[in-house]
Design a protein around this motif. Sequence first.
Motif, short mmCIF file in Angstrom:
data_model
loop_
_atom_site.label_atom_id
_atom_site.label_comp_id
_atom_site.label_asym_id
_atom_site.label_seq_id
_atom_site.Cartn_x
_atom_site.Cartn_y
_atom_site.Cartn_z
N ASP A 1 18.74 -2.66 -13.44
CA ASP A 1 18.62 -1.30 -13.02
C ASP A 1 19.39 -0.40 -14.26
O ASP A 1 20.46 -0.92 -14.66
N GLU A 2 18.97 0.73 -14.34
CA GLU A 2 19.88 1.80 -15.18
C GLU A 2 19.89 1.34 -16.66
O GLU A 2 21.13 1.46 -17.16
N LEU A 3 19.08 0.49 -17.27
CA LEU A 3 19.21 0.05 -18.47
C LEU A 3 19.65 1.08 -19.54
O LEU A 3 20.14 0.72 -20.44
N ASP B 1 0.86 -1.13 0.06
CA ASP B 1 0.07 -0.21 0.08
C ASP B 1 0.98 1.20 0.07
O ASP B 1 0.30 2.30 -0.19
N SER B 2 2.14 1.09 0.29
CA SER B 2 3.00 2.11 0.51
C SER B 2 3.46 2.71 -1.22
O SER B 2 4.33 3.66 -1.26
N LEU B 3 2.87 2.03 -2.04
CA LEU B 3 3.32 2.33 -3.56
C LEU B 3 2.00 2.99 -4.14
O LEU B 3 1.04 2.84 -3.91
N GLY C 1 13.86 9.63 -9.62
CA GLY C 1 13.11 9.96 -8.14
C GLY C 1 11.66 9.37 -8.36
O GLY C 1 11.03 9.74 -7.35
N THR C 2 11.37 8.45 -9.36
CA THR C 2 10.12 8.21 -9.36
C THR C 2 9.84 6.76 -8.70
O THR C 2 8.81 6.18 -8.62
N GLY C 3 10.97 6.26 -8.10
CA GLY C 3 10.79 5.19 -7.24
C GLY C 3 11.28 3.82 -8.22
O GLY C 3 10.76 2.64 -7.83
N LYS C 4 11.91 4.05 -9.34
CA LYS C 4 12.32 2.74 -10.10
C LYS C 4 12.85 1.85 -9.25
O LYS C 4 12.87 0.53 -9.33
N THR C 5 14.29 2.28 -8.56
CA THR C 5 14.95 1.27 -7.68
C THR C 5 14.13 0.84 -6.64
O THR C 5 14.26 -0.53 -6.44
N ARG C 6 13.16 1.48 -6.20
CA ARG C 6 12.76 1.13 -4.99
C ARG C 6 11.54 0.11 -5.54
O ARG C 6 11.24 -1.05 -4.65
P1 ATP Z 1 17.07 7.63 -9.86
O1 ATP Z 1 16.29 7.86 -11.57
O2 ATP Z 1 17.65 8.68 -9.66
O3 ATP Z 1 17.66 6.24 -9.83
P2 ATP Z 1 14.65 6.17 -8.95
O4 ATP Z 1 13.48 6.32 -9.87
O5 ATP Z 1 15.15 4.88 -8.75
O6 ATP Z 1 15.65 7.33 -9.09
P3 ATP Z 1 14.30 5.46 -6.12
O7 ATP Z 1 15.74 5.77 -5.69
O8 ATP Z 1 13.85 4.39 -6.11
O9 ATP Z 1 14.00 6.38 -7.53
O10 ATP Z 1 13.36 6.51 -5.23
C1 ATP Z 1 13.42 8.20 -4.98
C2 ATP Z 1 12.96 8.38 -3.54
O11 ATP Z 1 11.49 8.33 -3.47
C3 ATP Z 1 13.48 7.35 -2.56
O12 ATP Z 1 13.81 8.07 -1.40
C4 ATP Z 1 12.36 6.30 -2.22
O13 ATP Z 1 12.06 5.78 -0.97
C5 ATP Z 1 11.08 7.22 -2.48
N1 ATP Z 1 9.82 6.76 -2.93
C6 ATP Z 1 9.61 6.19 -4.01
N2 ATP Z 1 8.45 5.70 -4.24
C7 ATP Z 1 7.77 6.21 -3.21
C8 ATP Z 1 6.59 6.00 -2.72
N3 ATP Z 1 5.47 5.60 -3.43
N4 ATP Z 1 6.15 6.63 -1.25
C9 ATP Z 1 7.00 7.11 -0.78
N5 ATP Z 1 8.36 7.36 -1.09
C10 ATP Z 1 8.83 6.86 -2.33
#
Ligand code: ATP
Length: 665
Positions: free
Chosen positions: A220-222, A6-8, A30-35
């Motif tokens: 990651d980072e394709l 649910d945190s996504l 920073g859109t959360g790809k790695t997460r």
């Molecule tokens: P980059 O392109 O720079 O590699 P990224 O797309 O991989 O960035 P992440 O590093 O995964 O982005 O996430 C960026 C930040 O946003 C992290 O601090 C992550 O914890 C947070 N984040 C991502 N998704 C969510 C979410 N749904 N709710 C809260 N925080 C989030």
Amino acid sequence: MPLDLDSLNEKQRAAVEHLEGPLLVLAGAGTGKTRTLTYRLAHLLEQGLASPHSILAITFTRKAAAELAHRLESLVGDQAQDITATTFHGLGYRLLRAEAHVFGYKVGALSVFDATDARRLLQRALKEANVNSERWDLEMVAQTISSAKEQLHGPDTFVTTPNDFFQESIGKVYARYQQLLLEQNAVDYADLIRLTLALLQQKPEALAFYQNLFRYISVDELQDTSAAQYELVRYLSWAHRNVYAVGSPVQAIYSWRGSDINNILTRFQRDFENAPLVILDQNYRSTRTILDAANHLVRSFDYPDKALWTENEPGAAIQLVTLNSEREEALFIGRQAQQWVTDHNGAFTDCAVLFRTKAQGRLLEQVFMQLGVPYTLVGDFRFLERREIKDMLAYLRLLHNLDDAVALQRIINRPPRGLGSATLQKIQDGAPDFALECLYGLEDRNDLSDKIKATGKKFLDLVLDELYRAAKEKPLPEFFEFALTATGYLDWIAQDPEANQRLANLRTLQGMTVRFADHGAAGLGNFLAELATLSDADVSEGEEGIMLITMHAAKGLEFPVVFLAGMEEGLFPHVKSTRTANQLGEERRLAYVAVTRAREHLYLTHARSRQLGIDTRENRISRFIHDIPSELMERRSGAENPSLRLSLPVIQQPDPAEPALLVEA
Ligand code: ATP
Ligand code: MG
């Protein structure tokens, strides 16, 4: 603790719940790809669909791989330890170590030569290839061969135009060089990718084995993969097609090193036909102000991931700070970081200084040292270049791979033990190179004095008996200690004028072996492999503090406070990257990467005049700053700040002989 899906957000969740079949996540910073990638692996494990051994996660740096493993561990516990999280080069090493016998190598003990070792061997190849060695420039030959390797040409396919004198000559050197590597049971960095791919292409059993082993692959980072790296992924995932790739075209910054943005833009979806595409566009990392600035920087591109939005607050204005000189700039940043840490009760590790060229990092380092600001300089290989470090590593390499003649030659007379070059030549007796075999059977030779025979035998016993046995039996850190004494190195170094520093460095190296203590006899190989496949972003020096890092190496990272130093024309965009539209495009994407590392506070600093080598240049402000709407920025002049007028001794400038553009990540 069960995974909290649910945190996504909805799109992230769709990606995380996609467990079988190919998927492409294409999204800006920073859109959360790695997460999302991490959560999806955790989900796979939690659902019991995949065993940890069947997961291969490829990241751009070792640090990122370690981070991934760590985050997975906090999500799913111990089983995370059994996934394979590594870089392309790390993967190559792992496969080649097991399989390189296919190319005539010995199993198990494979050395990876760094650039310095490789250069030494190339020099010898040049001499032995009958091509008028003195007429060819070694650097040029090295470049030519390494780019041939990148394009997957082995010596056999190197010559494309028969009778072309240049190609035929370099082709001979290339062939000899590969022979020498083989003799020493060694590969160079580029071979880690080229030979691994050749293995998968030429050996169906090996291909099938790894396809079945790594049933779930993520990358990651394709956007920053090369053609060969992409092919590795394609081959490995072809049978099961469970490949989960994430990347950001607007952050492609490595084309100068052979990366191909088309892997993410077109190739992936063409090859994996029914791969769904997920585009994430909500940024969670940065304040709205910082994100706005980033969006403006890349407006002119038409990549699908360029425009992001956020629910975050506008936050503080971006600080645009003008300083008089590069020194003032460094002082300003150091003081500002100190201030921030005091005001926010924060940590220096929350701050980072990003810059375009490595020389800037060294200058910042010197000023921070004077200010007493703790820092970590990333991407500086000087530690690994130190004599005592290279020496002990050469001992370890030799013990790992007895055929490694480059390592042998380095340490055979360190400490001095009567095996200087004249003696070695006598023992070598016309053999083309000094290898360990030259010391075999000395007692039967009547052309050598008894003293030489005894000295040679003593060294051979040290290596083959004492050290070799200890390497097999002792955990790595203990073996390291043993080797320091048994070789006489410790006593020798104690007489050195810089004994204390050298000893401290050796202890640091020993500290690095601790993580390999419980790998048994494999510890040595694993440790050497890790060192050999480090990238800039993985090497750091200094205490835990404010991170000094190139923009390239900062990819994927985030910090509450970011300083972008040297925002000047000529420096950024760099003068050598302003000739073509493609180069400028890449600099612009780099600016986007740099800006989007910041979460809350972003400082853009520039100096009115800057010393570069022996020249002082007056640079105009970077064009990238003009692309950021002025209402997002607050202009300041650092000179208003009295603390900058502090008199500190003048420090040494970066070495003018060093090329200004050093950006490898
Ligand atoms: P980059 O392109 O720079 O590699 P990224 O797309 O991989 O960035 P992440 O590093 O995964 O982005 O996430 C960026 C930040 O946003 C992290 O601090 C992550 O914890 C947070 N984040 C991502 N998704 C969510 C979410 N749904 N709710 C809260 N925080 C989030
Ligand atoms: Mg990322």
